[in-house]
Design a protein around this motif. Structure first.
Motif, PDB file in Angstrom:
ATOM      1  N   ARG A  28      -2.338   8.739   6.112  1.00 58.12           N
ATOM      2  CA  ARG A  28      -2.994   7.677   6.891  1.00 58.12           C
ATOM      3  C   ARG A  28      -2.322   6.329   6.641  1.00 58.12           C
ATOM      4  O   ARG A  28      -2.115   5.551   7.577  1.00 58.12           O
ATOM      5  CB  ARG A  28      -4.482   7.601   6.542  1.00 58.12           C
ATOM      6  N   ARG A  29      -1.980   6.054   5.392  1.00 54.40           N
ATOM      7  CA  ARG A  29      -1.346   4.762   5.080  1.00 54.40           C
ATOM      8  C   ARG A  29       0.044   4.659   5.706  1.00 54.40           C
ATOM      9  O   ARG A  29       0.419   3.610   6.218  1.00 54.40           O
ATOM     10  CB  ARG A  29      -1.255   4.582   3.568  1.00 54.40           C
ATOM     11  N   PHE A  30       0.812   5.730   5.658  1.00 56.31           N
ATOM     12  CA  PHE A  30       2.143   5.711   6.274  1.00 56.31           C
ATOM     13  C   PHE A  30       2.017   5.486   7.784  1.00 56.31           C
ATOM     14  O   PHE A  30       2.773   4.700   8.367  1.00 56.31           O
ATOM     15  CB  PHE A  30       2.888   7.012   5.984  1.00 56.31           C
ATOM     16  N   LYS A  31       1.082   6.163   8.408  1.00 59.66           N
ATOM     17  CA  LYS A  31       0.910   6.017   9.854  1.00 59.66           C
ATOM     18  C   LYS A  31       0.451   4.602  10.203  1.00 59.66           C
ATOM     19  O   LYS A  31       0.892   4.027  11.200  1.00 59.66           O
ATOM     20  CB  LYS A  31      -0.104   7.042  10.374  1.00 59.66           C
ATOM     21  N   LYS A  32      -0.418   4.028   9.367  1.00 53.96           N
ATOM     22  CA  LYS A  32      -0.956   2.704   9.640  1.00 53.96           C
ATOM     23  C   LYS A  32       0.086   1.614   9.457  1.00 53.96           C
ATOM     24  O   LYS A  32       0.219   0.714  10.297  1.00 53.96           O
ATOM     25  CB  LYS A  32      -2.154   2.425   8.733  1.00 53.96           C
ATOM     26  N   TYR A  33       0.862   1.671   8.352  1.00 52.78           N
ATOM     27  CA  TYR A  33       1.749   0.569   8.007  1.00 52.78           C
ATOM     28  C   TYR A  33       3.208   0.793   8.410  1.00 52.78           C
ATOM     29  O   TYR A  33       3.948  -0.173   8.590  1.00 52.78           O
ATOM     30  CB  TYR A  33       1.677   0.289   6.508  1.00 52.78           C
ATOM     31  N   LEU A  34       3.627   2.051   8.558  1.00 53.85           N
ATOM     32  CA  LEU A  34       5.019   2.321   8.927  1.00 53.85           C
ATOM     33  C   LEU A  34       5.146   3.034  10.265  1.00 53.85           C
ATOM     34  O   LEU A  34       6.254   3.269  10.739  1.00 53.85           O
ATOM     35  CB  LEU A  34       5.713   3.158   7.837  1.00 53.85           C
ATOM     36  N   ALA A  35       3.997   3.401  10.862  1.00 51.64           N
ATOM     37  CA  ALA A  35       3.973   4.079  12.174  1.00 51.64           C
ATOM     38  C   ALA A  35       4.760   5.389  12.154  1.00 51.64           C
ATOM     39  O   ALA A  35       5.372   5.764  13.146  1.00 51.64           O
ATOM     40  CB  ALA A  35       4.499   3.155  13.268  1.00 51.64           C
ATOM     41  N   ALA A  69       1.754   8.027  -5.501  1.00 50.61           N
ATOM     42  CA  ALA A  69       0.924   6.957  -4.951  1.00 50.61           C
ATOM     43  C   ALA A  69      -0.510   6.993  -5.486  1.00 50.61           C
ATOM     44  O   ALA A  69      -1.297   6.090  -5.174  1.00 50.61           O
ATOM     45  CB  ALA A  69       0.899   7.056  -3.434  1.00 50.61           C
ATOM     46  N   HIS A  70      -0.838   8.031  -6.261  1.00 48.49           N
ATOM     47  CA  HIS A  70      -2.202   8.217  -6.774  1.00 48.49           C
ATOM     48  C   HIS A  70      -3.209   8.285  -5.626  1.00 48.49           C
ATOM     49  O   HIS A  70      -4.278   7.661  -5.660  1.00 48.49           O
ATOM     50  CB  HIS A  70      -2.572   7.082  -7.742  1.00 48.49           C
ATOM     51  N   LEU A  71      -2.822   9.034  -4.588  1.00 49.85           N
ATOM     52  CA  LEU A  71      -3.662   9.214  -3.418  1.00 49.85           C
ATOM     53  C   LEU A  71      -3.750  10.686  -3.064  1.00 49.85           C
ATOM     54  O   LEU A  71      -2.924  11.490  -3.503  1.00 49.85           O
ATOM     55  CB  LEU A  71      -3.080   8.459  -2.213  1.00 49.85           C
ATOM     56  N   ALA A  75       0.810  -1.204   0.000  1.00 48.68           N
ATOM     57  CA  ALA A  75       0.000   0.000   0.000  1.00 48.68           C
ATOM     58  C   ALA A  75       0.853   1.268   0.000  1.00 48.68           C
ATOM     59  O   ALA A  75       0.387   2.339  -0.388  1.00 48.68           O
ATOM     60  CB  ALA A  75      -0.928  -0.001   1.221  1.00 48.68           C
ATOM     61  N   VAL A  76       2.096   1.153   0.461  1.00 52.25           N
ATOM     62  CA  VAL A  76       2.975   2.332   0.478  1.00 52.25           C
ATOM     63  C   VAL A  76       4.236   2.105  -0.355  1.00 52.25           C
ATOM     64  O   VAL A  76       5.187   2.893  -0.297  1.00 52.25           O
ATOM     65  CB  VAL A  76       3.377   2.703   1.931  1.00 52.25           C
ATOM     66  N   GLN A  77       4.253   1.014  -1.134  1.00 48.32           N
ATOM     67  CA  GLN A  77       5.462   0.634  -1.858  1.00 48.32           C
ATOM     68  C   GLN A  77       5.943   1.705  -2.826  1.00 48.32           C
ATOM     69  O   GLN A  77       7.127   2.030  -2.883  1.00 48.32           O
ATOM     70  CB  GLN A  77       5.228  -0.680  -2.613  1.00 48.32           C
ATOM     71  N   SER A  78       5.041   2.275  -3.626  1.00 47.19           N
ATOM     72  CA  SER A  78       5.469   3.234  -4.644  1.00 47.19           C
ATOM     73  C   SER A  78       6.059   4.512  -4.045  1.00 47.19           C
ATOM     74  O   SER A  78       7.137   4.949  -4.485  1.00 47.19           O
ATOM     75  CB  SER A  78       4.316   3.564  -5.601  1.00 47.19           C
TER      76      SER A  78
END
Length: 258
Positions: A180-187, A171-173, A146-149
């Motif tokens: 939100r994705r960075f906080k969720k998956y990478l804290a 990221a096309h976001l 989800a955060v790879q790109s």
């Protein structure tokens, strides 16, 4: 049929009969998980089979009494040593997501947890921890995808002036969805991740090159030298000049495991 109290007594007898050696040997059964125990000086007391395999070391006897400087690149070993000192002082590391190299030299995702090791009197006598290689954990991988790109974009362009809108476009976001994705998956926020990637590369250059500190700051995306020094100390507990000096000392006193 045994009553609960009888079961508890029987279970306690079983635990009393187990040796520490038997317990730590359980970690040899865990694939893709490195396990280690270190003393207060950071020297290895025990590691599991996967740790040896990952490090390219043939036997346990070849690593006992050595430390991270003997088996890892200097800039990576320094972070392990700093972590250990914090853990001894009471800091706890829980499932920290990080990138590190695997045997073929490529970067991969890992999660690390560390604790202080205490004796029966409660005194801290060392540290222990585990690091899990996440490439075979589907749930985690889906999150990383989800955060790879934007992560790859930061890794390849950290030396440039990158803004949050630029990352969101990659990221096309929307900006808020990206954060939100960075906080969720990478804290951490995208800005924090970018800062850490820059500092990791700066630390590597301090070891691998003779470039001036100001030149390294510019080469890793820091236009303000004083800000670079402040951020470096915040992350690594040393100023860039102190880190470079400590690595020169370490390299002259340590030798790699044969």
């Amino acid at each position: 049929m045994l009553k609960n109290n009888d079961k508890n007594i029987k279970g306690q007898h079983l635990l009393n009969d187990l040796s520490i050696k038997q317990v730590i040997e359980v970690f040899d059964l865990m694939p893709d998980t490195k396990f280690w125990i270190k003393d207060l000086e950071g020297n290895f007391v025990h590691v599991n089979k996967y740790f040896l395999e990952h490090s390219g070391i043939r036997s346990l006897s070849n690593i006992i009494g050595y430390n991270d400087n003997h088996i890892a690149a200097a800039h990576i070993a320094e972070q392990f040593i700093v972590d250990d000192k914090k853990v001894i002082q009471g800091h706890v590391v829980n499932d920290r997501l990080e990138m590190n190299s695997i045997k073929n030299g490529k970067l991969s995702w890992f999660t690390t947890s560390k604790r202080a090791l205490r004796n029966q009197s409660g005194e801290v006598v060392g540290t222990y921890g585990i690091t899990r290689h996440l490439n075979k954990t589907s749930e985690v991988l889906s999150g990383l995808n989800a955060v790879q790109s934007p992560v790859e974009y930061i890794k390849n362009n950290y030396m440039n002036d990158i803004c949050i809108n630029e990352l969101a476009g990659v990221a096309h976001l929307s900006v808020s969805a990206l954060e939100r994705r960075f906080k969720k998956y990478l804290a951490k926020t995208p800005k924090q991740f970018l800062n850490e990637i820059r500092l990791e590369n700066a630390r590597r250059l301090l070891v691998e090159s003779n470039r001036s500190i100001s030149d390294i700051a510019n080469a890793t995306g820091f236009s303000d030298h004083s800000y670079f020094s402040k951020q470096f100390k915040k992350m690594f507990d040393q100023l860039p000049s102190q880190f470079r000096e400590s690595q020169i000392t370490a390299q002259t006193s340590e030798r790699k495991i044969p």
